[in-house]
Design a protein around this motif. Structure first.
Motif, PDB file in Angstrom:
ATOM      1  N   SER A 153       0.820  -1.215   0.000  1.00  0.00           N
ATOM      2  CA  SER A 153       0.000   0.000   0.000  1.00  0.00           C
ATOM      3  C   SER A 153       0.853   1.263   0.000  1.00  0.00           C
ATOM      4  N   SER A 154       2.093   1.164  -0.451  1.00  0.00           N
ATOM      5  CA  SER A 154       2.994   2.312  -0.390  1.00  0.00           C
ATOM      6  C   SER A 154       2.716   3.349  -1.461  1.00  0.00           C
ATOM      7  N   VAL A 201      -1.455   0.362   6.501  1.00  0.00           N
ATOM      8  CA  VAL A 201      -0.919   0.172   7.858  1.00  0.00           C
ATOM      9  C   VAL A 201      -1.558   1.171   8.812  1.00  0.00           C
ATOM     10  N   TRP A 202      -1.656   2.427   8.372  1.00  0.00           N
ATOM     11  CA  TRP A 202      -2.240   3.449   9.236  1.00  0.00           C
ATOM     12  C   TRP A 202      -3.733   3.211   9.449  1.00  0.00           C
ATOM     13  N   GLY A 218      -5.639  -9.705   3.111  1.00  0.00           N
ATOM     14  CA  GLY A 218      -5.125 -10.729   4.026  1.00  0.00           C
ATOM     15  C   GLY A 218      -4.103 -10.167   4.996  1.00  0.00           C
ATOM     16  N   ALA A 219      -3.163  -9.346   4.458  1.00  0.00           N
ATOM     17  CA  ALA A 219      -2.163  -8.742   5.334  1.00  0.00           C
ATOM     18  C   ALA A 219      -2.814  -7.782   6.324  1.00  0.00           C
ATOM     19  N   PHE A 220      -3.806  -7.009   5.843  1.00  0.00           N
ATOM     20  CA  PHE A 220      -4.526  -6.089   6.728  1.00  0.00           C
ATOM     21  C   PHE A 220      -5.198  -6.866   7.861  1.00  0.00           C
ATOM     22  N   ASN A 221      -5.842  -7.965   7.510  1.00  0.00           N
ATOM     23  CA  ASN A 221      -6.522  -8.768   8.528  1.00  0.00           C
ATOM     24  C   ASN A 221      -5.540  -9.306   9.562  1.00  0.00           C
ATOM     25  N   GLN A 222      -4.356  -9.725   9.109  1.00  0.00           N
ATOM     26  CA  GLN A 222      -3.360 -10.241  10.047  1.00  0.00           C
ATOM     27  C   GLN A 222      -2.858  -9.123  10.961  1.00  0.00           C
ATOM     28  N   VAL A 223      -2.557  -7.951  10.363  1.00  0.00           N
ATOM     29  CA  VAL A 223      -2.085  -6.827  11.175  1.00  0.00           C
ATOM     30  C   VAL A 223      -3.177  -6.360  12.137  1.00  0.00           C
ATOM     31  N   GLN A 224      -4.372  -6.227  11.602  1.00  0.00           N
ATOM     32  CA  GLN A 224      -5.482  -5.769  12.424  1.00  0.00           C
ATOM     33  C   GLN A 224      -5.832  -6.782  13.514  1.00  0.00           C
TER      34      GLN A 224
END
Length: 645
Positions: free
Chosen positions: A219-220, A238-239, A359-365
């Motif tokens: 998401s950069s 991320v934010w 998927g990455a968002f769900n893991q981070v969240q």
């Protein structure tokens, strides 16, 4: 004639529980207010009232240090290391699964059947490895729960069952109340929640570290139009994840914070109810004889109502918290898709890349919202830590309080005698029950202490045993292995009759013939065939039979000093004479100090100490039964018999 005056004048001594003994139960004493306050004020936070003020680190660190220090902590540390290795491997597996997620949906988007089937095969391999890791983590985690509970229970038992401490802790207030609750339920909760939450938090941290980088990279390059200006937000997803988790965690803390106090209160009320039920069950015979079932039912209803009230308050708090946790979970389904949708619709992200971002968002969240999802369990664990730490602190602070106050010193006598040197014993209000008593009892003497109930006889016995440190002066005693105490109601441990007769030695200490002979000598020959039968012997045997068991122990252990507190109160005169004849036959050289009310006991003892109350206080008068009364007293007695019809 020996005259030792006992005064009730106040002295600056540490306060004690009471100087008025309960003849039937030496353990029923009131709380020593000053000592309890000193023992619990520095660190022990009473129940839930101080949960918010207590430092979790200050409470948790000493517990973990005691559990992990030394060789006994290595099995726990090995399990923790194994769990860490499994979690790290699981982290790499989750990252690989997320990469597979992108490749799989890209194959779906391209309608490439070959790549689609290949990714299914890769999926089976990844899932097999992850499943193996999950099973290994579950097994290791369950083993860790067992090890933690075992070690913590042993640590608390070592603290609780130090000489005299279990009795003295019963006088120090709520922090040491219900040791059964602390040693059983609270140790279980602490072990289970520590293993689960510890592994869960570590796993959440590892996933957070691994997927933040993935999410940042994907998401950069997020671009947004704002009033005609293009805005680029590095690591946009991320934010979003951090902001979403922060909002959920903050709301959860605000709404769920009372759960710590409510959980502690609920467990305290549960412990009170269990204690009340056990107490009624143990006293079922007395309750039935008084027809007191209805009254006991009313009393138990009060305990039940207290439990239900605490549970209702807890359920209300959980329901309010569910609005946050469940709503947070449902919104988490669409939040990452909504956040990633602009990139997908603008063509910056493919379907596979968007699914990787989701998927990455769900893991981070999920890692960030671990606090939200597990707050009820964290609150329960926090209250368990508070209760276990309070129990530990109460045991340690008791020693500290006694060490920093002027107390009765119990020392070994160099010649094996029993002496009191300037002995003073304090009462609950700080006054003195015994003031500057000085006396000695030599080997072979048999001394009887008599007096009205509540005059302080049993308190003196507690002081000799080291149970009652509140006061000043010195008691010099024989070697502990030469002493045996016989209370009015002997303690019969759980197990078979052999264990009860051999106590405190192990059941296999004495051979069969010796134990049977001891039972036969004490009039319990009919129980010789029941030595290996397991029963509640404290309920099966009458009090008189239990007192005979105590004398059978004397025959087995052969102590040189015997201290008896109404040890023959349930025996008839003939049985009492038979038991006391032990000291003229089998234990002829033993020294005896006993408490009793029967006048028949004076003939057995070589010296009698009478406690009598006067307007100035209590007076301890000592005389030998065989001494002739003074001539003037004999003449007065003769004249009285002649003149009074």
């Amino acid at each position: 004639m020996v005259d030792l005056r006992w005064s009730t004048r106040k002295k600056p001594l540490p306060a004690a529980s009471t100087g008025v003994e309960q003849e039937a139960d030496l353990g029923q004493v009131t709380e020593p207010p000053e000592l309890a306050e000193q023992a619990t004020r520095p660190r022990v936070h009473q129940e839930a009232g101080s949960a918010g003020r207590a430092s979790l680190v200050r409470e948790l660190y000493p517990l973990l240090r005691d559990m992990l220090w030394g060789a006994r902590g290595w099995p726990i540390l090995r399990l923790v290391l194994a769990i860490v290795i499994v979690l790290v491997a699981n982290m790499f597996g989750q990252v690989r699964l997320n990469e597979w997620n992108g490749a799989f949906f890209d194959a779906v988007e391209r309608r490439n059947s070959t790549a689609f089937l290949l990714q299914l095969q890769v999926f089976l391999v990844i899932v097999t490895v992850l499943l193996t890791l999950v099973v290994a983590q579950t097994w290791l985690q369950e083993r860790l729960k067992i090890r933690l509970r075992q070690r913590l229970t042993h640590v608390l038992l070592d603290l609780w069952l130090k000489p005299n401490r279990a009795y003295q802790l019963g006088l120090t207030g709520k922090a040491a109340a219900q040791p059964d609750q602390r040693l059983q339920e609270d140790c279980r909760l602490f072990a289970e929640f520590t293993a689960e939450l510890g592994a869960g938090m570590l796993q959440a941290l590892l996933l957070l570290v691994s997927f933040v980088g993935v999410l940042w990279t994907l998401s950069s390059y997020a671009r947004f139009e704002f009033y005609g200006q293009e805005v680029v937000i590095p690591g946009y997803m991320v934010w979003v994840a951090i902001a979403y988790a922060a909002i959920g965690s903050g709301l959860t803390w605000l709404v769920g914070r009372p759960l710590i106090r409510l959980n502690t209160e609920r467990y305290a009320r549960e412990a009170d109810l269990r204690f009340a039920v056990v107490r009624v069950n143990e006293s079922a015979e007395s309750v039935a004889l008084y027809n007191g079932e209805l009254d006991e039912r009313r009393n138990l209803d009060e305990f039940v109502d207290a439990v239900l009230k605490a549970t209702r308050r807890l359920s209300g708090a959980l329901a309010r918290l569910t609005w946050i946790t469940s709503g947070y979970g449902w919104l988490a389904i669409v939040v990452p898709i909504l956040a990633a949708a602009p990139g997908y619709f603008s063509g910056t992200l493919s379907l596979g890349e968007m699914m990787m971002v989701v998927g990455a968002f769900n893991q981070v969240q999920a890692a960030l919202r671990y606090f939200v999802d597990n707050f009820p369990k964290i609150a329960d664990w926090r209250s368990a830590v508070l209760r276990v730490a309070s129990f530990r602190h109460a045991a340690l602070d008791l020693d500290e309080a006694i060490a920093h106050n002027q107390c009765i010193e119990v020392q070994l006598h160099p010649e094996g005698w029993l002496t009191f040197e300037g002995l003073s014993i304090a009462l609950s209000d700080g006054s003195i029950l015994i003031e500057d008593a000085t006396a000695e009892i030599r080997p072979g003497e048999r001394v009887l202490i008599q007096g009205a109930s509540g005059s302080g006889k049993s308190t003196l016995f507690r002081a000799i045993a080291g149970l009652w440190p509140w006061g000043r002066g010195v008691i010099r005693v024989p070697a502990p292995e030469q002493i045996m105490f016989l209370p009015q109601r002997p303690y019969l441990p759980l197990g078979n009759l052999r264990a009860a007769v051999s106590y405190p030695a192990a059941p296999d200490t004495f051979d069969e013939a010796t134990v049977e002979a001891a039972l036969e000598r004490c009039g319990l020959g009919e129980f010789a065939d029941a030595l290996d039968r397991r029963e509640r012997w404290d309920q099966t045997l009458s009090l008189g039979q239990q007192q005979r068991i105590a004398f059978a122990r004397l025959l087995l252990h052969k102590p040189q000093w015997v201290f008896m507190d109404e040890a023959t109160s349930a025996l008839d005169d003939e049985s009492q004479a038979s038991m006391l004849s032990v000291f003229t036959r089998e234990l002829a050289g033993a020294s005896v100090l006993s408490i009793g009310h029967r006048t028949e006991l004076e003939a057995f003892h070589t010296r009698t100490l009478h406690i009598r109350k006067t307007d100035e206080g209590a007076v301890l008068l000592a005389r030998r039964p065989q001494e002739e009364p003074p001539l003037f007293a004999s003449w007065v007695h003769w004249l009285h018999r002649r003149l009074v019809p």
